[in-house]
Design a protein around this motif. Structure first.
Motif, PDB file in Angstrom:
ATOM      1  N   THR A  30       1.042  -1.208  -0.118  1.00 28.30           N
ATOM      2  CA  THR A  30       0.042   0.149   0.028  1.00 28.30           C
ATOM      3  C   THR A  30       0.958   1.291   0.012  1.00 28.30           C
ATOM      4  O   THR A  30       2.119   1.217   0.231  1.00 28.30           O
ATOM      5  CB  THR A  30      -0.990  -0.024   1.050  1.00 28.30           C
ATOM      6  OG1 THR A  30      -0.086  -0.012   2.337  1.00 28.30           O
ATOM      7  CG2 THR A  30      -2.089  -1.341   1.067  1.00 28.30           C
ATOM      8  N   TRP A  31       0.196   2.420  -0.378  1.00 24.69           N
ATOM      9  CA  TRP A  31       1.134   3.873  -0.771  1.00 24.69           C
ATOM     10  C   TRP A  31       0.172   4.794   0.032  1.00 24.69           C
ATOM     11  O   TRP A  31      -0.990   4.769   0.075  1.00 24.69           O
ATOM     12  CB  TRP A  31       1.319   3.926  -1.954  1.00 24.69           C
ATOM     13  CG  TRP A  31       2.528   3.236  -2.579  1.00 24.69           C
ATOM     14  CD1 TRP A  31       3.831   3.309  -2.447  1.00 24.69           C
ATOM     15  CD2 TRP A  31       2.272   1.975  -3.063  1.00 24.69           C
ATOM     16  NE1 TRP A  31       4.571   2.300  -2.973  1.00 24.69           N
ATOM     17  CE2 TRP A  31       3.538   1.500  -3.376  1.00 24.69           C
ATOM     18  CE3 TRP A  31       1.292   1.046  -3.369  1.00 24.69           C
ATOM     19  CZ2 TRP A  31       3.809   0.043  -4.166  1.00 24.69           C
ATOM     20  CZ3 TRP A  31       1.324  -0.247  -4.119  1.00 24.69           C
ATOM     21  CH2 TRP A  31       2.657  -0.649  -4.251  1.00 24.69           C
ATOM     22  N   ALA A  32       0.716   5.700   0.835  1.00 25.49           N
ATOM     23  CA  ALA A  32       0.146   6.849   1.398  1.00 25.49           C
ATOM     24  C   ALA A  32      -0.420   7.857   0.166  1.00 25.49           C
ATOM     25  O   ALA A  32       0.373   7.416  -0.977  1.00 25.49           O
ATOM     26  CB  ALA A  32       0.975   7.683   2.299  1.00 25.49           C
ATOM     27  N   PRO A  33      -1.183   8.489   0.643  1.00 28.69           N
ATOM     28  CA  PRO A  33      -1.650   9.503  -0.449  1.00 28.69           C
ATOM     29  C   PRO A  33      -0.517  10.490  -0.828  1.00 28.69           C
ATOM     30  O   PRO A  33       0.385  10.703  -0.122  1.00 28.69           O
ATOM     31  CB  PRO A  33      -2.795  10.345   0.231  1.00 28.69           C
ATOM     32  CG  PRO A  33      -3.065   9.353   1.431  1.00 28.69           C
ATOM     33  CD  PRO A  33      -2.127   8.577   1.702  1.00 28.69           C
ATOM     34  N   PRO A  34      -0.613  11.184  -2.132  1.00 28.87           N
ATOM     35  CA  PRO A  34       0.422  11.735  -2.666  1.00 28.87           C
ATOM     36  C   PRO A  34       0.775  13.043  -1.802  1.00 28.87           C
ATOM     37  O   PRO A  34      -0.404  13.728  -1.664  1.00 28.87           O
ATOM     38  CB  PRO A  34       0.158  12.137  -4.114  1.00 28.87           C
ATOM     39  CG  PRO A  34      -1.141  11.806  -4.311  1.00 28.87           C
ATOM     40  CD  PRO A  34      -1.659  10.747  -3.109  1.00 28.87           C
ATOM     41  N   VAL A  35       2.040  13.696  -1.684  1.00 31.80           N
ATOM     42  CA  VAL A  35       2.016  14.888  -1.067  1.00 31.80           C
ATOM     43  C   VAL A  35       2.922  15.695  -2.228  1.00 31.80           C
ATOM     44  O   VAL A  35       4.037  14.971  -3.009  1.00 31.80           O
ATOM     45  CB  VAL A  35       3.276  14.534  -0.059  1.00 31.80           C
ATOM     46  CG1 VAL A  35       3.852  15.777   0.787  1.00 31.80           C
ATOM     47  CG2 VAL A  35       2.866  13.783   1.070  1.00 31.80           C
ATOM     48  N   THR A  36       2.525  16.806  -2.277  1.00 33.34           N
ATOM     49  CA  THR A  36       3.239  17.597  -3.335  1.00 33.34           C
ATOM     50  C   THR A  36       4.474  18.157  -2.942  1.00 33.34           C
ATOM     51  O   THR A  36       4.849  18.548  -1.929  1.00 33.34           O
ATOM     52  CB  THR A  36       2.291  18.858  -3.668  1.00 33.34           C
ATOM     53  OG1 THR A  36       0.948  18.349  -4.055  1.00 33.34           O
ATOM     54  CG2 THR A  36       2.751  19.668  -4.720  1.00 33.34           C
ATOM     55  N   ARG A  37       5.523  17.717  -4.053  1.00 30.48           N
ATOM     56  CA  ARG A  37       7.188  18.153  -3.858  1.00 30.48           C
ATOM     57  C   ARG A  37       7.473  18.859  -4.926  1.00 30.48           C
ATOM     58  O   ARG A  37       6.888  18.515  -6.023  1.00 30.48           O
ATOM     59  CB  ARG A  37       7.705  16.996  -3.440  1.00 30.48           C
ATOM     60  CG  ARG A  37       7.213  16.422  -2.136  1.00 30.48           C
ATOM     61  CD  ARG A  37       8.043  15.155  -1.896  1.00 30.48           C
ATOM     62  NE  ARG A  37       9.182  15.085  -1.048  1.00 30.48           N
ATOM     63  CZ  ARG A  37      10.029  14.331  -0.778  1.00 30.48           C
ATOM     64  NH1 ARG A  37       9.638  13.003  -0.906  1.00 30.48           N
ATOM     65  NH2 ARG A  37      11.115  14.387   0.054  1.00 30.48           N
ATOM     66  N   ARG A  38       8.449  19.767  -4.775  1.00 30.83           N
ATOM     67  CA  ARG A  38       8.785  20.579  -5.850  1.00 30.83           C
ATOM     68  C   ARG A  38      10.240  19.937  -6.255  1.00 30.83           C
ATOM     69  O   ARG A  38      11.061  19.698  -5.454  1.00 30.83           O
ATOM     70  CB  ARG A  38       9.080  22.072  -5.519  1.00 30.83           C
ATOM     71  CG  ARG A  38       7.990  22.675  -5.225  1.00 30.83           C
ATOM     72  CD  ARG A  38       7.073  23.017  -6.139  1.00 30.83           C
ATOM     73  NE  ARG A  38       7.441  24.030  -7.130  1.00 30.83           N
ATOM     74  CZ  ARG A  38       7.058  24.246  -8.369  1.00 30.83           C
ATOM     75  NH1 ARG A  38       5.691  23.610  -8.725  1.00 30.83           N
ATOM     76  NH2 ARG A  38       7.536  24.972  -9.228  1.00 30.83           N
ATOM     77  N   VAL A  39      10.694  19.798  -7.516  1.00 26.09           N
ATOM     78  CA  VAL A  39      12.041  19.152  -8.011  1.00 26.09           C
ATOM     79  C   VAL A  39      12.394  19.918  -9.398  1.00 26.09           C
ATOM     80  O   VAL A  39      11.671  20.805  -9.935  1.00 26.09           O
ATOM     81  CB  VAL A  39      11.638  17.658  -8.426  1.00 26.09           C
ATOM     82  CG1 VAL A  39      11.134  16.980  -7.321  1.00 26.09           C
ATOM     83  CG2 VAL A  39      10.621  17.652  -9.734  1.00 26.09           C
ATOM     84  N   TYR A  40      13.553  19.806  -9.377  1.00 28.18           N
ATOM     85  CA  TYR A  40      14.186  20.448 -10.790  1.00 28.18           C
ATOM     86  C   TYR A  40      13.711  19.995 -12.037  1.00 28.18           C
ATOM     87  O   TYR A  40      13.506  20.823 -13.126  1.00 28.18           O
ATOM     88  CB  TYR A  40      15.857  20.318 -10.681  1.00 28.18           C
ATOM     89  CG  TYR A  40      16.470  20.805  -9.541  1.00 28.18           C
ATOM     90  CD1 TYR A  40      16.416  21.897  -8.910  1.00 28.18           C
ATOM     91  CD2 TYR A  40      17.333  19.995  -9.164  1.00 28.18           C
ATOM     92  CE1 TYR A  40      16.998  22.610  -8.078  1.00 28.18           C
ATOM     93  CE2 TYR A  40      18.304  20.347  -7.920  1.00 28.18           C
ATOM     94  CZ  TYR A  40      17.953  21.837  -7.367  1.00 28.18           C
ATOM     95  OH  TYR A  40      18.659  22.081  -6.344  1.00 28.18           O
ATOM     96  N   GLY A  41      13.443  18.748 -12.077  1.00 27.73           N
ATOM     97  CA  GLY A  41      12.926  18.203 -13.618  1.00 27.73           C
ATOM     98  C   GLY A  41      13.331  16.737 -13.629  1.00 27.73           C
ATOM     99  O   GLY A  41      13.514  16.046 -12.574  1.00 27.73           O
ATOM    100  N   TRP A  42      13.197  16.019 -14.823  1.00 28.13           N
ATOM    101  CA  TRP A  42      13.363  14.736 -14.820  1.00 28.13           C
ATOM    102  C   TRP A  42      13.550  14.443 -16.328  1.00 28.13           C
ATOM    103  O   TRP A  42      13.247  15.395 -17.115  1.00 28.13           O
ATOM    104  CB  TRP A  42      12.225  13.884 -14.492  1.00 28.13           C
ATOM    105  CG  TRP A  42      10.879  14.247 -14.971  1.00 28.13           C
ATOM    106  CD1 TRP A  42      10.377  13.729 -16.328  1.00 28.13           C
ATOM    107  CD2 TRP A  42       9.968  15.080 -14.558  1.00 28.13           C
ATOM    108  NE1 TRP A  42       9.272  14.318 -16.567  1.00 28.13           N
ATOM    109  CE2 TRP A  42       8.647  15.170 -15.460  1.00 28.13           C
ATOM    110  CE3 TRP A  42       9.704  15.788 -13.404  1.00 28.13           C
ATOM    111  CZ2 TRP A  42       7.631  15.815 -15.241  1.00 28.13           C
ATOM    112  CZ3 TRP A  42       8.521  16.448 -13.202  1.00 28.13           C
ATOM    113  CH2 TRP A  42       7.645  16.619 -13.908  1.00 28.13           C
ATOM    114  N   GLY A  43      13.994  13.376 -16.749  1.00 28.61           N
ATOM    115  CA  GLY A  43      14.258  12.874 -18.030  1.00 28.61           C
ATOM    116  C   GLY A  43      14.832  11.511 -18.096  1.00 28.61           C
ATOM    117  O   GLY A  43      15.319  10.727 -16.940  1.00 28.61           O
ATOM    118  N   ALA A  44      15.069  10.969 -19.185  1.00 26.20           N
ATOM    119  CA  ALA A  44      15.515   9.682 -19.509  1.00 26.20           C
ATOM    120  C   ALA A  44      16.975   9.430 -19.167  1.00 26.20           C
ATOM    121  O   ALA A  44      17.704  10.538 -19.680  1.00 26.20           O
ATOM    122  CB  ALA A  44      14.967   9.003 -20.764  1.00 26.20           C
ATOM    123  N   PRO A  45      17.706   8.497 -18.929  1.00 23.53           N
ATOM    124  CA  PRO A  45      19.068   8.420 -18.925  1.00 23.53           C
ATOM    125  C   PRO A  45      19.777   8.523 -20.276  1.00 23.53           C
ATOM    126  O   PRO A  45      19.066   8.184 -21.137  1.00 23.53           O
ATOM    127  CB  PRO A  45      19.343   7.121 -18.355  1.00 23.53           C
ATOM    128  CG  PRO A  45      18.064   6.535 -17.439  1.00 23.53           C
ATOM    129  CD  PRO A  45      17.093   7.445 -18.258  1.00 23.53           C
TER     130      PRO A  45
END
Length: 125
Positions: A30-45
């Motif tokens: 099971t997983w907790a409800p989502p918490v909003t978090r700020r990040v720089y970004g994302w991408g594929a390796p």
């Protein structure tokens, strides 16, 4: 010390170990409800070879670029481009599972902490 903008929002769902077991005696995930978090970004390796992470050497599909102090654990889940107004458990919004722990770069030779990388793989339901 340089600072980078936290231009993107993700939903972070913490993995919860369950005392409840399925018919085979395995804990029910099971997983907790989502918490909003700020990040720089994302991408594929960016490599022609697969990037492998974790004890079982899972293929990394997305690298989440996170600020200093970002914490996550193996099996947590991340929702990219998170919008808490439209998210519900059954909305079918794709989630990615964390592989291993964050790769933080706070002990580099330059004297400042740029943050790190959290390796993700797409969750197939």
């Amino acid at each position: 010390m340089p600072e980078f903008p936290l231009a993107h929002t993700v939903g972070h769902r913490e993995y919860l170990a369950s005392a409840t077991e399925d018919a085979h005696g395995n804990p029910i995930a099971t997983w907790a409800p989502p918490v909003t978090r700020r990040v720089y970004g994302w991408g594929a390796p960016t490599t022609s070879e697969p990037k492998l992470a974790g004890y079982t050497r899972e293929v990394v599909e997305i690298e989440l670029l996170v600020p200093p102090g970002y914490s996550s654990s193996h099996r947590d889940r991340v929702i990219l481009d998170f919008d808490e107004e439209s998210w519900t458990e059954d909305a079918g919004i794709p989630e990615h599972e964390v592989i291993g722990g964050p790769e933080m770069y706070d002990h580099n030779p330059f004297g400042w902490n740029p943050g790190g990388v959290v390796n993700l793989r797409k969750v197939s339901v």
